[in-house]
Design a protein around this motif. Structure first.
Motif, PDB file in Angstrom:
ATOM      1  N   MET A 138       7.336   2.568   9.729  1.00 61.81           N
ATOM      2  CA  MET A 138       8.128   2.250   8.545  1.00 61.81           C
ATOM      3  C   MET A 138       7.836   3.196   7.394  1.00 61.81           C
ATOM      4  SD  MET A 138       8.473  -1.892   8.197  1.00 61.81           S
ATOM      5  CE  MET A 138       9.587  -1.644   6.814  1.00 61.81           C
ATOM      6  N   HIS A 139       6.552   3.590   7.285  1.00 65.19           N
ATOM      7  CA  HIS A 139       6.166   4.469   6.183  1.00 65.19           C
ATOM      8  C   HIS A 139       6.709   5.890   6.335  1.00 65.19           C
ATOM      9  CE1 HIS A 139       3.832   2.258   3.316  1.00 65.19           C
ATOM     10  NE2 HIS A 139       3.031   1.736   4.238  1.00 65.19           N
ATOM     11  N   LYS A 140       7.193   6.234   7.499  1.00 64.00           N
ATOM     12  CA  LYS A 140       7.846   7.538   7.645  1.00 64.00           C
ATOM     13  C   LYS A 140       9.118   7.597   6.813  1.00 64.00           C
ATOM     14  CE  LYS A 140       6.016   8.501  12.276  1.00 64.00           C
ATOM     15  NZ  LYS A 140       6.329   8.693  13.720  1.00 64.00           N
ATOM     16  N   LYS A 141       9.647   6.429   6.469  1.00 64.14           N
ATOM     17  CA  LYS A 141      10.872   6.349   5.673  1.00 64.14           C
ATOM     18  C   LYS A 141      10.609   5.840   4.267  1.00 64.14           C
ATOM     19  CE  LYS A 141      15.597   4.512   5.953  1.00 64.14           C
ATOM     20  NZ  LYS A 141      16.556   3.695   6.751  1.00 64.14           N
ATOM     21  N   TYR A 142       9.634   4.911   4.131  1.00 63.38           N
ATOM     22  CA  TYR A 142       9.378   4.294   2.832  1.00 63.38           C
ATOM     23  C   TYR A 142       7.920   4.518   2.421  1.00 63.38           C
ATOM     24  CZ  TYR A 142      13.561   1.734   4.313  1.00 63.38           C
ATOM     25  OH  TYR A 142      14.814   1.392   4.767  1.00 63.38           O
ATOM     26  N   PRO A 143       7.674   5.094   1.230  1.00 62.40           N
ATOM     27  CA  PRO A 143       6.291   5.326   0.795  1.00 62.40           C
ATOM     28  C   PRO A 143       5.546   4.054   0.404  1.00 62.40           C
ATOM     29  CG  PRO A 143       7.838   6.020  -0.894  1.00 62.40           C
ATOM     30  CD  PRO A 143       8.662   5.686   0.308  1.00 62.40           C
ATOM     31  N   VAL A 144       6.296   3.027   0.008  1.00 62.15           N
ATOM     32  CA  VAL A 144       5.686   1.745  -0.369  1.00 62.15           C
ATOM     33  C   VAL A 144       6.447   0.629   0.352  1.00 62.15           C
ATOM     34  CG1 VAL A 144       4.958   0.235  -2.251  1.00 62.15           C
ATOM     35  CG2 VAL A 144       5.191   2.695  -2.654  1.00 62.15           C
ATOM     36  N   THR A 190      -5.244  -5.805  -7.728  1.00 63.12           N
ATOM     37  CA  THR A 190      -5.103  -5.137  -9.016  1.00 63.12           C
ATOM     38  C   THR A 190      -5.639  -6.027 -10.131  1.00 63.12           C
ATOM     39  OG1 THR A 190      -2.868  -6.015  -9.277  1.00 63.12           O
ATOM     40  CG2 THR A 190      -3.082  -3.857  -8.234  1.00 63.12           C
ATOM     41  N   PRO A 191      -6.141  -5.410 -11.224  1.00 61.92           N
ATOM     42  CA  PRO A 191      -6.645  -6.221 -12.344  1.00 61.92           C
ATOM     43  C   PRO A 191      -5.515  -6.983 -13.022  1.00 61.92           C
ATOM     44  CG  PRO A 191      -6.518  -3.907 -12.957  1.00 61.92           C
ATOM     45  CD  PRO A 191      -6.236  -3.972 -11.484  1.00 61.92           C
ATOM     46  N   ALA A 192      -5.887  -7.944 -13.844  1.00 64.29           N
ATOM     47  CA  ALA A 192      -4.903  -8.832 -14.473  1.00 64.29           C
ATOM     48  C   ALA A 192      -3.839  -8.070 -15.249  1.00 64.29           C
ATOM     49  CB  ALA A 192      -5.615  -9.822 -15.393  1.00 64.29           C
ATOM     50  N   GLU A 193      -4.231  -6.965 -15.864  1.00 64.88           N
ATOM     51  CA  GLU A 193      -3.281  -6.189 -16.654  1.00 64.88           C
ATOM     52  C   GLU A 193      -2.438  -5.232 -15.822  1.00 64.88           C
ATOM     53  OE1 GLU A 193      -7.218  -3.909 -16.671  1.00 64.88           O
ATOM     54  OE2 GLU A 193      -6.512  -6.003 -16.678  1.00 64.88           O
ATOM     55  N   GLY A 194      -2.688  -5.208 -14.507  1.00 62.05           N
ATOM     56  CA  GLY A 194      -1.952  -4.318 -13.616  1.00 62.05           C
ATOM     57  C   GLY A 194      -2.555  -2.933 -13.595  1.00 62.05           C
ATOM     58  N   MET A 195      -2.012  -2.065 -12.752  1.00 62.72           N
ATOM     59  CA  MET A 195      -2.488  -0.691 -12.663  1.00 62.72           C
ATOM     60  C   MET A 195      -1.426   0.177 -11.986  1.00 62.72           C
ATOM     61  SD  MET A 195      -5.320  -1.056  -9.563  1.00 62.72           S
ATOM     62  CE  MET A 195      -5.511   0.705  -9.241  1.00 62.72           C
ATOM     63  N   VAL A 196      -1.610   1.476 -12.105  1.00 62.25           N
ATOM     64  CA  VAL A 196      -0.686   2.420 -11.486  1.00 62.25           C
ATOM     65  C   VAL A 196      -1.282   2.891 -10.170  1.00 62.25           C
ATOM     66  CG1 VAL A 196       0.465   4.652 -11.700  1.00 62.25           C
ATOM     67  CG2 VAL A 196       0.261   3.149 -13.691  1.00 62.25           C
ATOM     68  N   VAL A 197      -0.512   2.779  -9.096  1.00 60.89           N
ATOM     69  CA  VAL A 197      -0.939   3.226  -7.775  1.00 60.89           C
ATOM     70  C   VAL A 197       0.076   4.239  -7.259  1.00 60.89           C
ATOM     71  CG1 VAL A 197      -1.497   2.561  -5.412  1.00 60.89           C
ATOM     72  CG2 VAL A 197      -2.023   1.002  -7.288  1.00 60.89           C
ATOM     73  N   ALA A 198      -0.381   5.457  -7.041  1.00 62.40           N
ATOM     74  CA  ALA A 198       0.482   6.534  -6.541  1.00 62.40           C
ATOM     75  C   ALA A 198       1.753   6.667  -7.369  1.00 62.40           C
ATOM     76  CB  ALA A 198       0.821   6.298  -5.074  1.00 62.40           C
ATOM     77  N   GLY A 199       1.603   6.525  -8.682  1.00 62.90           N
ATOM     78  CA  GLY A 199       2.736   6.686  -9.580  1.00 62.90           C
ATOM     79  C   GLY A 199       3.587   5.457  -9.775  1.00 62.90           C
ATOM     80  N   HIS A 200       3.257   4.347  -9.113  1.00 65.37           N
ATOM     81  CA  HIS A 200       4.034   3.114  -9.216  1.00 65.37           C
ATOM     82  C   HIS A 200       3.259   2.088 -10.042  1.00 65.37           C
ATOM     83  CE1 HIS A 200       6.893   4.394  -6.063  1.00 65.37           C
ATOM     84  NE2 HIS A 200       5.829   4.887  -5.454  1.00 65.37           N
ATOM     85  N   ALA A 201       3.892   1.548 -11.065  1.00 63.41           N
ATOM     86  CA  ALA A 201       3.269   0.501 -11.872  1.00 63.41           C
ATOM     87  C   ALA A 201       3.301  -0.811 -11.090  1.00 63.41           C
ATOM     88  CB  ALA A 201       4.012   0.347 -13.190  1.00 63.41           C
TER      89      ALA A 201
END
Length: 556
Positions: free
Chosen positions: A100-106, A434-445
């Motif tokens: 699936m990841h060959k088509k979708y990065p997330v 992820t922490p309560a305030e969120g974080m950026v992973v590979a450019g995605h919030a």
């Protein structure tokens, strides 16, 4: 029977009352008060509908984690963990994700979980400065005490790692080499006794009667004996007996016979089938025992707990008798100056458990995988080059490869790393929250409280980093090009939570592989034979029957 278990769960005997669940399901107080007038089964049915249908749809629309934009494992994965549990029962969920990841990065693997394929995600999720913590999976599968691998709190992890770092330090490898050499010699004795006549040059398929060893089983006997010796100074004797039969201990001190590998692997298998909905896992774990398939795995789990308890008690008795041994257990009991650490007994047992588990399972899988790759007809040139390197380093009298002679062989290390890349023993995407305030992973919030992960299997099949990723090409790990790949090579995870025992596994793998390739020839059951793989948290292997015979001396 099943209903009574569910009823007790909601009634509070498992820690949750109907009022608790009404609060969890965000049912307003005035509605809950109205529901209280209904008979219990009716009320329970309403709560079930609310939990499994209304609440998931509500949270899907709310999208607090900012996940709705990502494609799901399937259309139901957005609102339920059931699709991932079904994938787990098929035994190859990470391989499905690779495709699936060959088509979708997330990919959204559940209502609150996402899988990443971008190399940037490795540092964001697992790097030293990550703000993500181990998620609820480690909490719900932990015993009475956390061990180094499942502890979540950073400060507690740092304390544990400090306690154990001396035991796993690189400098200890020289002190432990004789233990690995001893196990290698015992395995060679067994293989010598099972050697057959050489395979005729015009024959590619050995006779069934000549398939005298199951390499998968023997390497597991090797790693179990080795880690018991390194960690507890105990001789389990599996290599001598050719079996993993041992004793498990009950809390009252009585014992019963079990088989080590069944107990270890079936315990992990049940967890890997059911754990994905963390809030429901304790209940699912109990309810599933009504089915023989799961009840059998639970019996093995009790056996595993008993094995660990027996090993810990045997070693404790030696410690109490005044024995001071250079092993893992000694480091748990006191520091290098002899000052007692005064750890709770439950913590000591937990650390023995993860040592005997992780210290044997993944290394044995790796050992079988690498020889399987080397014996494939298409990899004959790799085997030939590796043997030339090993033969040049070892003498004819070196039955067991001295670690000092082979530890720096570049092609040997490249072969091991390429096998670990292609088939990482721990294929499971190690989950982080992820922490309560969120974080950026590979450019995605990503919002707060979301499970994020990247499987080593997915990371290692990334064509941008590893061209021809499905092929076995050890040369990719040689020289400067190989060094450049290390940040993306996560068979041992990465960052502060990376595998503390990687030095031990390389010691065992290097010595064993060099020794058996220097001494023996092997043949698969047939040239196109493939080993069976079943994913739990590790990528478990089936039997590996081989024909074995002694190599001709180079001067003959």
């Amino acid at each position: 029977m099943s209903f009574s278990i569910v009823e007790s769960y909601f009634n509070g005997t498992h820690g949750l009352s109907t009022a608790d669940w009404a609060h969890t399901l965000e049912i307003p107080a005035h509605i809950y008060e109205g529901l209280k007038g209904y008979r219990y089964p009716t009320m329970l049915a309403i709560i079930f509908v609310a939990y499994f249908i209304l609440r998931p749809l509500y949270h899907y629309g709310l999208d607090k984690g900012n996940l709705r934009r990502f494609p799901g494992l399937n259309c139901f994965a957005h609102i339920s963990n059931l699709p991932f549990m079904i994938a787990a029962h098929k035994g190859h969920r990470s391989l499905d994700l690779v495709e699936m990841h060959k088509k979708y990065p997330v990919i959204r693997t559940g209502p609150n979980a996402v899988s990443f394929s971008s190399p940037k995600a490795i540092k964001d999720i697992y790097g030293h400065n990550t703000r993500a913590l181990k998620d609820g999976q480690y909490r719900v599968t932990a015993g009475s005490h956390y061990h180094l691998a499942d502890v979540i709190d950073r400060a507690e992890h740092a304390r544990k790692r400090k306690v154990l770092s001396s035991a796993y330090a690189l400098k200890n490898l020289e002190d432990w080499e004789f233990k690995v050499a001893d196990k290698t010699a015992r395995l060679i004795k067994q293989f010598d006794a099972r050697c057959t006549a050489p395979l005729p040059a015009d024959q590619s398929v050995p006779d069934k009667a000549d398939l005298t060893i199951d390499y998968r089983a023997w390497t597991n006997f090797f790693t179990l004996d080795a880690i018991a010796d390194i960690g507890l100074s105990e001789h389990l004797g599996f290599l001598d007996a050719g079996t993993d039969a041992c004793l498990a201990r009950r809390r009252d001190g009585t014992t019963w016979p079990v088989n080590y590998r069944d107990c270890l692997y079936q315990t992990a298998r049940k967890q890997a089938l059911l754990v994905w909905s963390y809030a429901w896992y304790p209940l699912l774990d109990k309810l599933s025992n009504a089915l023989p398939f799961y009840a059998r795995m639970s019996a093995f789990a009790r056996g595993w707990d008993g094995i660990v308890l027996q090993r810990a008690h045997v070693r404790l008795a030696r410690y109490a008798a005044g024995e001071r041994l250079d092993d893992f257990f000694q480091a748990l009991m006191e520091d290098r100056h002899g000052v007692p650490r005064n750890l709770e007994w439950g913590e000591v047992v937990a650390e023995v458990s993860i040592m005997m588990n992780a210290g044997s399972a993944t290394t044995a899988i790796a050992m079988a995988n690498v020889l399987h790759q080397l014996l494939k007809p298409g990899h004959a040139a790799v085997l030939r080059r590796l043997r030339e390197e090993i033969d040049a380093a070892l003498g004819e009298d070196d039955v067991v490869a001295p670690y000092g002679k082979v530890k720096h062989l570049p092609y040997l290390r490249a072969v091991l790393d390429e096998s670990l890349r292609l088939w990482p023993p721990t294929s499971h995407g190690l989950p982080r929250e992820t922490p309560a305030e969120g974080m950026v992973v590979a450019g995605h919030a990503i919002g707060g409280g979301v499970t994020v992960s990247q499987s080593a299997l997915i990371a290692h099949r990334n064509e941008e980093i590893f061209p021809d990723a499905d092929k076995f090409i050890p040369e990719r790990f040689l020289g400067d090009a190989g060094k450049a790949l290390q940040p993306y090579f996560i068979s041992f995870s990465a960052g502060a939570r990376g595998c503390i025992g990687r030095n031990i596994t390389y010691l065992e793998q290097i010595v064993l592989l060099a020794s058996v390739l220097h001494r023996y020839e092997f043949a698969l059951e047939r040239p196109d034979w493939e080993i069976e793989r079943l994913e739990t948290f590790n990528l478990l292997l089936g039997e590996m029957p081989l024909k074995v015979w002694r190599r001709q001396r180079r001067d003959e």
